[in-house]
Design a protein around this motif. Structure first.
Motif, PDB file in Angstrom:
ATOM      1  N   SER A 151       3.958   1.741   3.832  1.00  0.00           N
ATOM      2  CA  SER A 151       3.574   0.495   4.061  1.00  0.00           C
ATOM      3  C   SER A 151       4.826  -0.031   5.110  1.00  0.00           C
ATOM      4  O   SER A 151       5.571   0.584   5.681  1.00  0.00           O
ATOM      5  CB  SER A 151       3.967  -0.262   2.814  1.00  0.00           C
ATOM      6  OG  SER A 151       5.240  -0.168   2.588  1.00  0.00           O
ATOM      7  N   ALA A 152       4.563  -1.430   5.546  1.00  0.00           N
ATOM      8  CA  ALA A 152       5.678  -2.235   6.268  1.00  0.00           C
ATOM      9  C   ALA A 152       6.946  -1.764   5.889  1.00  0.00           C
ATOM     10  O   ALA A 152       7.743  -1.954   6.338  1.00  0.00           O
ATOM     11  CB  ALA A 152       5.227  -3.657   6.079  1.00  0.00           C
ATOM     12  N   GLN A 200       2.906  -6.665   2.251  1.00  0.00           N
ATOM     13  CA  GLN A 200       2.320  -6.068   3.422  1.00  0.00           C
ATOM     14  C   GLN A 200       2.164  -7.492   4.394  1.00  0.00           C
ATOM     15  O   GLN A 200       2.237  -7.279   5.632  1.00  0.00           O
ATOM     16  CB  GLN A 200       1.007  -5.435   3.251  1.00  0.00           C
ATOM     17  CG  GLN A 200       1.244  -4.389   2.087  1.00  0.00           C
ATOM     18  CD  GLN A 200       2.221  -3.436   2.580  1.00  0.00           C
ATOM     19  OE1 GLN A 200       2.506  -3.077   3.902  1.00  0.00           O
ATOM     20  NE2 GLN A 200       3.248  -3.238   1.727  1.00  0.00           N
ATOM     21  N   GLY A 248       5.103  -8.396   6.370  1.00  0.00           N
ATOM     22  CA  GLY A 248       5.340  -7.507   7.383  1.00  0.00           C
ATOM     23  C   GLY A 248       4.445  -7.861   8.681  1.00  0.00           C
ATOM     24  O   GLY A 248       4.844  -7.697   9.666  1.00  0.00           O
ATOM     25  N   VAL A 249       3.261  -8.053   8.381  1.00  0.00           N
ATOM     26  CA  VAL A 249       2.301  -8.472   9.532  1.00  0.00           C
ATOM     27  C   VAL A 249       2.885  -9.576  10.234  1.00  0.00           C
ATOM     28  O   VAL A 249       2.999  -9.678  11.567  1.00  0.00           O
ATOM     29  CB  VAL A 249       0.864  -8.765   8.996  1.00  0.00           C
ATOM     30  CG1 VAL A 249      -0.071  -9.100  10.112  1.00  0.00           C
ATOM     31  CG2 VAL A 249       0.323  -7.625   8.369  1.00  0.00           C
ATOM     32  N   ALA A 293       1.397  -1.743   8.146  1.00  0.00           N
ATOM     33  CA  ALA A 293       1.226  -2.855   6.985  1.00  0.00           C
ATOM     34  C   ALA A 293      -0.407  -2.943   6.837  1.00  0.00           C
ATOM     35  O   ALA A 293      -0.635  -2.994   5.626  1.00  0.00           O
ATOM     36  CB  ALA A 293       1.597  -4.057   7.877  1.00  0.00           C
ATOM     37  N   THR A 299      -1.804  -0.065   4.448  1.00  0.00           N
ATOM     38  CA  THR A 299      -1.647  -0.226   3.107  1.00  0.00           C
ATOM     39  C   THR A 299      -2.393  -1.286   2.671  1.00  0.00           C
ATOM     40  O   THR A 299      -3.216  -1.269   1.511  1.00  0.00           O
ATOM     41  CB  THR A 299      -0.074  -0.278   2.975  1.00  0.00           C
ATOM     42  OG1 THR A 299       0.719   0.733   3.294  1.00  0.00           O
ATOM     43  CG2 THR A 299       0.299  -0.323   1.478  1.00  0.00           C
ATOM     44  N   ALA A 300      -2.410  -2.354   3.326  1.00  0.00           N
ATOM     45  CA  ALA A 300      -3.138  -3.575   2.691  1.00  0.00           C
ATOM     46  C   ALA A 300      -4.585  -3.161   2.477  1.00  0.00           C
ATOM     47  O   ALA A 300      -5.205  -3.720   1.378  1.00  0.00           O
ATOM     48  CB  ALA A 300      -2.993  -4.796   4.007  1.00  0.00           C
TER      49      ALA A 300
END
Lengths: 83, 591
Positions: B55-56, B135, B138-139, B419, B422-423
């Motif tokens: 993930s992120a 996530q 992170g974005v 990110a 995973t999202a």
């Protein structure tokens, strides 16, 4: 009476136990419990305990899964339960 | 070309690629939507699992955390990889043989109980939402730095993209976009790592360069790790490679956190569900191996990146006049993620152990005499003058290493890929759990395929909105609740699935009692220590590691309760028997 399936399952459990034993030794014993004594040795520029914790254990984890796949595929054929 | 122009190009190309793939993989039926028609080749599933999993946090934050933690960073490295051994040996093949759609499905059917299904369902949704929130942050970070847009705009773009490819292609679309996303994120990560490795040690392989000698500068000829240990001692930090030093986590904490992360990884619904998508038991086993192999490429590189970054930061900042600060430092200062307070008024940056001031920087909006952004925070009385947020390490690395602008842009695209992949995996878990387990299995057994697809798509929309809301208004407790996701997965799913496969005698009473005790204890402990400031009272184990204790408790309670109640019915024992034999997985019935 022990059937072929019980025997297959028993062997599978034994294999899992051995591989998870190695998993626990490299990760938890070498990487964590014995890290200080192992750090007195070095592997190139790495203290050995540190190497197990940040590199070595991960390599071993990858190998363990592929070994498991290879042995299980062989056993599946031996007991004729493969697809 | 500027970094901004390159970033637009990279982001545009990669997002175009993901959307194109989603359009080609659009699906109409629930089996395609939930488990990609169970026809994903194992290698592709391995790539998708790796992207889904990384993930992120793995891409953006992990190397930074290790850089600050030194040896102790191993809890994340071993914890987030060792779980795959458990998955491959104990879970994946049997769940694939069982061959339904979701994790609550297995729990509900194996324990012949709607209560068990409901408990599993609530856990799956809770774990997944906790994760999605992280996530979205992170974005936000990546967009705000690299596209120079408002964080909210960035989150909206991310939401729209994820919604489009998740709602359209379901699991099938997600699988193939994740394959592309893995390629983007690993390329970005490895290119930077190799360049850093060559720059610092002259060795092109980061995993080896990390144990090599430094090529130039005042520490030339010393082993990198030895130099880091020496520098750390000089500046008042603890040694980089030493374990459990003063002020550090003790052995029991490291042990418990590593275990909780491993077991939690093996129990996370979005990881488990990926093993339903391959065609056979054999494919499920080997795809767990591929997944870990692809994950290991990043996870063995990250500690090398961490050590290089640590060295570079000290080398390029410590005892340098602010006026000559490298451009990456001043660029990141604009995002508020790094700051400098000139405590001794000499215009030179001193990097020492300890926090430079209390809390995260609150900028006054004015600049100091050297051009630095002034902060309103109360300075601490140690000599450290630098604040560096751990999250910037990976994103700033290409700039620190003076790599060309297109690499910086590629890293931005890699962070977004990590990110978003995973999202999207988490959104599918949420939507399939609600539409399949709650709506179809518990509310409306007569629902048609079309109705179930509609509910799935609506649920993706709802989940995207919830995730976006938290991305825009990040709750202050994001960092606090991440421990929940792993703690819950470790103390609920893992024991219940393991016992379901390996013990024929385990019955619904045991499973429900075990899950309730495990989750109850873990949640209670985390809430106490994280939100009410209670000292960790159980052997000093912190919230991150308590899932290990919850798991043990779950196993114990399940054993005791099941041995006092009657054995499960014969057809359940036959079901367990059939799960253990690989034959016939491909023919698993739809229900």
């Amino acid at each position: 009476m022990k059937t072929r399936m019980d025997e297959y399952w028993g062997k599978n459990l034994r294999l899992i136990a051995i591989l998870l034993g190695i998993w626990a030794v490299v990760g938890f014993v070498f990487g964590i419990l014995l890290v200080n004594p192992l750090n007195n040795f070095s592997l190139g520029g790495f203290p050995l305990g540190f190497w197990f914790a940040q590199q070595g254990s991960i390599y071993v984890f990858v190998v363990l899964i592929f070994v498991y796949c290879y042995l299980m595929n062989k056993m599946d054929r031996e007991y004729d339960v493969q697809e | 070309m500027s970094i901004l122009a390159w970033t637009y190009i990279m982001v545009f190309i990669t997002f175009g690629l993901y959307l194109g793939i989603a359009w080609r993989c659009r699906v109409q039926d629930t089996k395609g939507f939930y488990v990609a028609g169970a026809g994903v080749p194992p290698l592709a599933n391995g790539l998708a699992t790796a992207a889904d999993w990384m993930s992120a946090a793995s891409f953006i934050s992990m190397a930074g955390m290790i850089s600050f933690l030194g040896y102790t960073g191993a809890v994340y490295l071993m914890g987030w990889t060792g779980g795959y051994v458990l998955l491959a040996l104990l879970l994946a093949p049997y769940l694939r043989k069982f061959g339904k759609f979701t994790v609550p499905d297995f729990v509900g059917d194996r324990y012949y109980s709607s209560t068990a299904r409901l408990v599993a369902l609530i856990c799956a949704i809770f774990v997944s939402i906790t994760y999605v929130v992280g996530q979205m942050r992170g974005v936000g970070i990546v967009f705000s730095r690299f596209l120079e847009v408002d964080v909210n705009t960035g989150v909206f773009i991310g939401m729209a993209i994820v919604f489009f490819y998740a709602a359209l292609g379901g699991m099938k679309g997600i699988t193939w976009t994740q394959v592309a996303q893995y390629c983007v994120l690993i390329t970005a990560f490895v290119i930077t790592a190799v360049s850093l490795s060559i720059k610092v040690t002259g060795n092109p392989i980061p995993q080896l360069g990390f144990g090599s000698t430094i090529a130039e500068g005042q520490y030339a000829g010393q082993y990198l790790l030895t130099a880091l240990d020496n520098i750390a001692t000089d500046l008042g930090f603890r040694e980089y490679t030493s374990a459990f030093g003063p002020g550090n986590m003790n052995m029991l904490s490291v042990f418990c956190i590593t275990m909780a992360l491993m077991v939690g990884t093996a129990g996370l619904p979005h990881v488990i569900i990926r093993f339903y998508t391959v065609p056979s038991v054999k494919a499920a086993r080997i795809s767990a191996g591929y997944a870990l192999l692809f994950i290991a490429i990043l996870y063995t590189t990250a500690p090398a990146v961490a050590a290089f970054a640590r060295y570079n930061i000290i080398d390029s900042l410590n005892e340098q006049p602010y006026a000559e600060a490298p451009s990456w430092f001043t660029n990141w200062e604009q995002t508020g993620l790094v700051a400098w307070v000139d405590k001794n008024d000499d215009g030179i940056m001193q990097f020492r152990a300890g926090a430079p001031f209390s809390g995260i920087p609150r900028f006054t909006g004015e600049t100091g005499e050297h051009g630095q952004r002034l902060v309103a925070n109360e300075p601490t009385d140690n000599a450290n003058e630098l604040y560096i947020d751990r999250d910037i390490i990976v994103l700033a690395n290409p700039e620190i290493a003076n790599l060309p602008n297109w690499v910086i842009a590629l890293v931005a695209a890699g962070g977004l890929a990590a990110a978003l992949s995973t999202a999207s995996g988490l959104l599918i878990v949420i939507s399939s759990s609600v539409s399949h387990d709650l709506y179809y299995r518990m509310i409306n057994r007569q629902a048609t395929e079309k109705q179930r697809m509609l509910v799935s798509r609506i649920m993706i929309g709802v989940a995207v909105i919830i995730a976006g809301y938290f991305g825009i208004n990040p709750p202050g407790f994001v960092a606090q609740i991440v421990a929940f996701a792993f703690g819950l997965a470790a103390s609920s799913f893992f024991p219940v699935i393991i016992l379901g496969i390996f013990s024929k005698r385990m019955n619904k009473e045991g499973a429900i009692a075990g899950m309730t005790a495990g989750i109850g204890f873990t949640m209670f402990y985390i809430i106490q220590t994280r939100f009410f400031g209670v000292d960790p009272w159980f052997l000093g184990i912190t919230a991150e590691g308590i899932g290990t204790v919850g798991m043990v408790l779950n196993f114990l309670v399940a054993f005791v309760v099941s041995s006092m109640t009657k054995a499960p019915p014969q057809e359940i024992q036959d079901l367990v028997e059939s799960i253990r034999s690989p034959r016939g997985a491909g023919a698993a019935v739809d229900h």
